[in-house]
Design an enzyme around this catalytic site. Sequence first.
Site, short mmCIF file in Angstrom:
data_model
loop_
_atom_site.label_atom_id
_atom_site.label_comp_id
_atom_site.label_asym_id
_atom_site.label_seq_id
_atom_site.Cartn_x
_atom_site.Cartn_y
_atom_site.Cartn_z
N ARG A 114 -2.79 -7.28 -10.51
CA ARG A 114 -4.40 -6.42 -10.67
C ARG A 114 -3.44 -5.37 -10.23
NH1 ARG A 114 -8.92 -4.98 -7.18
NH2 ARG A 114 -8.04 -5.96 -5.83
N ASP B 155 1.09 -1.18 -0.28
CA ASP B 155 0.05 0.16 0.04
C ASP B 155 0.69 1.11 0.24
OD1 ASP B 155 -2.35 -1.42 -0.36
OD2 ASP B 155 -1.73 -1.75 2.15
N ASP C 72 4.98 0.51 -8.11
CA ASP C 72 4.83 1.16 -9.39
C ASP C 72 4.21 2.82 -8.84
OD1 ASP C 72 2.06 0.97 -7.61
OD2 ASP C 72 0.76 1.54 -8.87
C1 LIG Z 1 -2.08 -2.78 -2.84
S1 LIG Z 1 -2.09 -4.67 -1.69
C2 LIG Z 1 -0.71 -5.64 -2.93
C3 LIG Z 1 -1.41 -6.80 -3.15
C4 LIG Z 1 -0.31 -7.65 -4.09
N1 LIG Z 1 0.98 -7.96 -3.48
C5 LIG Z 1 -1.03 -7.37 -5.29
O1 LIG Z 1 1.03 -7.03 -5.71
O2 LIG Z 1 -1.63 -7.23 -6.14
C6 LIG Z 1 -1.17 -4.55 -0.92
C7 LIG Z 1 -1.42 -5.92 0.41
O3 LIG Z 1 -0.64 -5.63 1.46
C8 LIG Z 1 -1.91 -6.19 2.89
N2 LIG Z 1 -1.21 -5.33 3.85
C9 LIG Z 1 -1.03 -3.86 4.09
N3 LIG Z 1 0.19 -4.28 4.86
C10 LIG Z 1 0.15 -5.60 5.53
C11 LIG Z 1 0.44 -6.19 6.80
N4 LIG Z 1 1.49 -5.12 7.85
N5 LIG Z 1 0.74 -6.62 6.95
C12 LIG Z 1 0.30 -8.02 6.22
N6 LIG Z 1 -0.74 -7.46 4.62
C13 LIG Z 1 -0.43 -6.01 4.82
C14 LIG Z 1 -2.91 -5.63 2.45
O4 LIG Z 1 -4.26 -5.75 3.07
C15 LIG Z 1 -3.45 -5.36 0.54
O5 LIG Z 1 -4.04 -6.99 0.30
#
Ligand SMILES: C[S@@+](CC[C@H](N)C(=O)[O-])C[C@H]1O[C@@H](n2cnc3c(N)ncnc32)[C@H](O)[C@@H]1O
Length: 250
Positions: free
Chosen positions: A230, A161, A197
Amino acid sequence: MSAVTDGSDREASGPEGGAPAGYLSRTRSFTRRGGRMPPRHQQAYDQLAPRYVIDVPREGGSTTVAPAYCLDPAVAFGRVAPLVVEVGPGSGDALIAGARARPDTDFLALEVWRPGIGQCLSRMIEDPLPNVRFVEADAEVALATMLMPGSVEEVWTYFPDPWPKRKQQHRRIVGPEFADTVRRVLRVGGLWRLATDIDGYATHMRKVLDAHEGFELVSTERAPLRPVTRFERKGAAVGRSITDLAYRRL
Ligand SMILES: C[S@@+](CC[C@H](N)C(=O)[O-])C[C@H]1O[C@@H](n2cnc3c(N)ncnc32)[C@H](O)[C@@H]1O
């Protein structure tokens, strides 16, 4: 003090350290946790979670793994194999592609967002992947406490994120303290693979990891076998450039 804390009371953990004091009150890298799933994903979750989602003891909230808990990958996967940990797999594009391509490697996915796990599992109904397990938890705490030092071959952090607004940037998961945590679990020579990105986040990752004495940059090429996820597709659609980084644990 790390970029991921709110500056209140979290103490930095040392490279070999356990759960940092005050970790329960720190700012988190995520906001969403629960949420409804489409029925197909919920069904897959109900059917497959007992096999694939490790039921860990928790403390201080449902996403925090109890700091005394230690996961034994040999028990979790039923074999001894190299271990890749993916932090935040989301709907699992990279996780599933990696686990399919590398059946001799085990993949542990740390994800706070249950609907993401449900989506991954829905993709595994027709195509079971015995080398995948999930822990539904905050990776910052889980990685700092639940795995043995030097026990991981690779850590993947793809499209974390971005928290692009200046006031929110302290919520980014990649920071000096998380780098200490990743360094602790990686074996010497192991790799931390990252992708983003967001140019500002890429610069931040470079700044944090180039300055960290535990890592050296070994590649800025796209990670082998990393599929277009995605989030990558969404970024590319609005003209963003993708940065891939691989750092070796020294
Ligand atoms: C922007 S999404 C990217 C998902 C995937 N890596 C992709 O490239 O499509 C970030 C993911 O990290 C997870 N996330 C954020 N902080 C986290 C944490 N401290 N522990 C585990 N998951 C986390 C969110 O729930 C989300 O599913």
